[in-house]
Design a protein around this motif. Structure first.
Motif, PDB file in Angstrom:
ATOM      1  N   THR A   1     -13.636   8.669  -2.301  1.00  0.00           N
ATOM      2  CA  THR A   1     -13.835   7.582  -3.261  1.00  0.00           C
ATOM      3  C   THR A   1     -12.623   6.652  -3.249  1.00  0.00           C
ATOM      4  O   THR A   1     -12.728   5.484  -2.903  1.00  0.00           O
ATOM      5  N   LEU A   2     -11.459   7.176  -3.614  1.00  0.00           N
ATOM      6  CA  LEU A   2     -10.255   6.352  -3.600  1.00  0.00           C
ATOM      7  C   LEU A   2      -9.744   6.103  -2.186  1.00  0.00           C
ATOM      8  O   LEU A   2      -9.010   5.149  -1.948  1.00  0.00           O
TER       9      LEU A   2
ATOM     10  N   LEU B   1      -4.171   9.302   5.966  1.00  0.00           N
ATOM     11  CA  LEU B   1      -4.492   8.204   5.067  1.00  0.00           C
ATOM     12  C   LEU B   1      -3.547   7.032   5.299  1.00  0.00           C
ATOM     13  O   LEU B   1      -2.330   7.210   5.412  1.00  0.00           O
ATOM     14  N   VAL B   2      -4.109   5.839   5.327  1.00  0.00           N
ATOM     15  CA  VAL B   2      -3.324   4.612   5.498  1.00  0.00           C
ATOM     16  C   VAL B   2      -3.097   3.995   4.118  1.00  0.00           C
ATOM     17  O   VAL B   2      -4.050   3.824   3.342  1.00  0.00           O
ATOM     18  N   PRO B   3      -1.845   3.687   3.754  1.00  0.00           N
ATOM     19  CA  PRO B   3      -1.592   3.026   2.464  1.00  0.00           C
ATOM     20  C   PRO B   3      -2.474   1.789   2.304  1.00  0.00           C
ATOM     21  O   PRO B   3      -2.726   1.068   3.276  1.00  0.00           O
ATOM     22  N   ASP B   4      -2.944   1.584   1.080  1.00  0.00           N
ATOM     23  CA  ASP B   4      -3.902   0.503   0.821  1.00  0.00           C
ATOM     24  C   ASP B   4      -3.372  -0.408  -0.280  1.00  0.00           C
ATOM     25  O   ASP B   4      -3.707  -0.254  -1.460  1.00  0.00           O
ATOM     26  N   PRO B   5      -2.522  -1.374   0.076  1.00  0.00           N
ATOM     27  CA  PRO B   5      -1.936  -2.253  -0.945  1.00  0.00           C
ATOM     28  C   PRO B   5      -2.958  -3.126  -1.670  1.00  0.00           C
ATOM     29  O   PRO B   5      -2.759  -3.472  -2.836  1.00  0.00           O
TER      30      PRO B   5
ATOM     31  N   ALA C   1      -2.952  10.167  -3.676  1.00  0.00           N
ATOM     32  CA  ALA C   1      -2.695   8.864  -4.290  1.00  0.00           C
ATOM     33  C   ALA C   1      -1.330   8.315  -3.888  1.00  0.00           C
ATOM     34  O   ALA C   1      -1.168   7.096  -3.693  1.00  0.00           O
ATOM     35  N   ARG C   2      -0.350   9.189  -3.745  1.00  0.00           N
ATOM     36  CA  ARG C   2       0.979   8.734  -3.309  1.00  0.00           C
ATOM     37  C   ARG C   2       0.926   8.187  -1.884  1.00  0.00           C
ATOM     38  O   ARG C   2       1.528   7.147  -1.583  1.00  0.00           O
ATOM     39  N   GLN C   3       0.198   8.868  -0.994  1.00  0.00           N
ATOM     40  CA  GLN C   3       0.077   8.397   0.386  1.00  0.00           C
ATOM     41  C   GLN C   3      -0.631   7.039   0.447  1.00  0.00           C
ATOM     42  O   GLN C   3      -0.293   6.183   1.261  1.00  0.00           O
ATOM     43  N   LEU C   4      -1.601   6.840  -0.441  1.00  0.00           N
ATOM     44  CA  LEU C   4      -2.313   5.564  -0.502  1.00  0.00           C
ATOM     45  C   LEU C   4      -1.476   4.461  -1.149  1.00  0.00           C
ATOM     46  O   LEU C   4      -1.826   3.278  -1.062  1.00  0.00           O
ATOM     47  N   GLY C   5      -0.407   4.855  -1.850  1.00  0.00           N
ATOM     48  CA  GLY C   5       0.437   3.888  -2.532  1.00  0.00           C
ATOM     49  C   GLY C   5      -0.118   3.448  -3.871  1.00  0.00           C
ATOM     50  O   GLY C   5       0.206   2.357  -4.355  1.00  0.00           O
ATOM     51  N   ILE C   6      -0.941   4.310  -4.511  1.00  0.00           N
ATOM     52  CA  ILE C   6      -1.594   3.912  -5.757  1.00  0.00           C
ATOM     53  C   ILE C   6      -1.291   4.851  -6.924  1.00  0.00           C
ATOM     54  O   ILE C   6      -1.766   4.625  -8.038  1.00  0.00           O
TER      55      ILE C   6
END
Length: 235
Positions: A23-24, A95-99, A127-132
């Motif tokens: 989802t995220l 996972l690739v960070p998603d700004p 969530a940390r790996q995604l930057g969120i």
């Protein structure tokens, strides 16, 4: 591939509730496949089963008990902490960070929550790996749920009571339609997040939910794009 939000359906929302896995982060990242492999290995080691038999049993437990963990606890009395630690020992660099997603979540008006059948440590790492991670007010995990997974109604009620979430002021984002049935009945707006172009990277026929289509208000295969549209109409 997205049903874009109607401004009137989101202008009143004060609580934004997100499932975690698939989802995220996008389904095509295939992160959850690592967990799936770890669960199969756990079942095989616990019961001394060959891989194919262990996988068949794992899926049987998932279907019958809602999660593999619930099934193993019910049938074999396993230690949930041991299970959660071992199956979430994965490589998060997939996972690739998603700004863009991060900016959209940050700009949503109100509180934001992660509501997952995984554990808090896994949610935080993801969530940390995604930057969120810093954009969320709290994480409601399987431990907070008393190890009773979605789609159990009592689990949603427990989340709502803990955070004083009123259904009509909330929206839930999920990748499984059956997990939106209770939120819909509680008055939440519901959004189903599907794989890109609606094509899964691996086939799990038993995860499809045609019986729960009435629980879905909106569908998107691009969460960041969908949320950006919401930010635009609620700003």
């Amino acid at each position: 591939m997205t049903t874009f939000p109607d401004p009137a359906r989101f202008a009143h929302v004060t609580d934004w509730v997100f499932d975690l896995d698939n989802t995220l982060y996008p389904h095509h990242s295939n992160l959850f496949s690592q967990i799936d492999v770890k669960m199969t290995a756990y079942v095989g080691e616990l019961l001394t089963l060959p891989r194919d038999d262990a996988r068949k049993l794992q899926k049987e437990l998932y279907r019958e008990y809602g999660t593999t963990l619930n099934g193993l606890m019910a049938r074999h009395g396993i230690d949930p902490d041991d299970f959660l630690e071992k199956v979430h020992d994965i490589d998060y660099s997939w996972l690739v960070p998603d700004p863009v997603l991060g900016t959209a979540i940050r700009q949503l008006p109100g509180r934001k929550f992660i509501f997952t059948n995984g554990d808090r440590r896994h949610a935080e790492r993801t969530a940390r790996q995604l930057g969120i991670l810093d954009h969320f007010d709290d994480i409601f995990d399987i431990v907070a749920a008393g190890l009773n997974p979605k789609p159990a109604r009592r689990t949603y009620e427990k989340f709502a009571e803990l955070h004083a979430v009123t259904g009509h002021n909330a929206v839930m984002f999920e990748d499984l339609a059956r997990n939106l049935s209770v939120p819909k009945s509680l008055g939440m707006t519901t959004v189903l997040v599907v794989p890109r172009n609606f094509e899964p990277t691996f086939s799990e026929i038993w995860e499809r939910d045609p019986a729960n289509e009435d629980a879905v208000d909106f569908v998107t295969d691009n969460l960041a794009e969908f949320l950006t549209a919401i930010v635009d109409v609620t700003a």
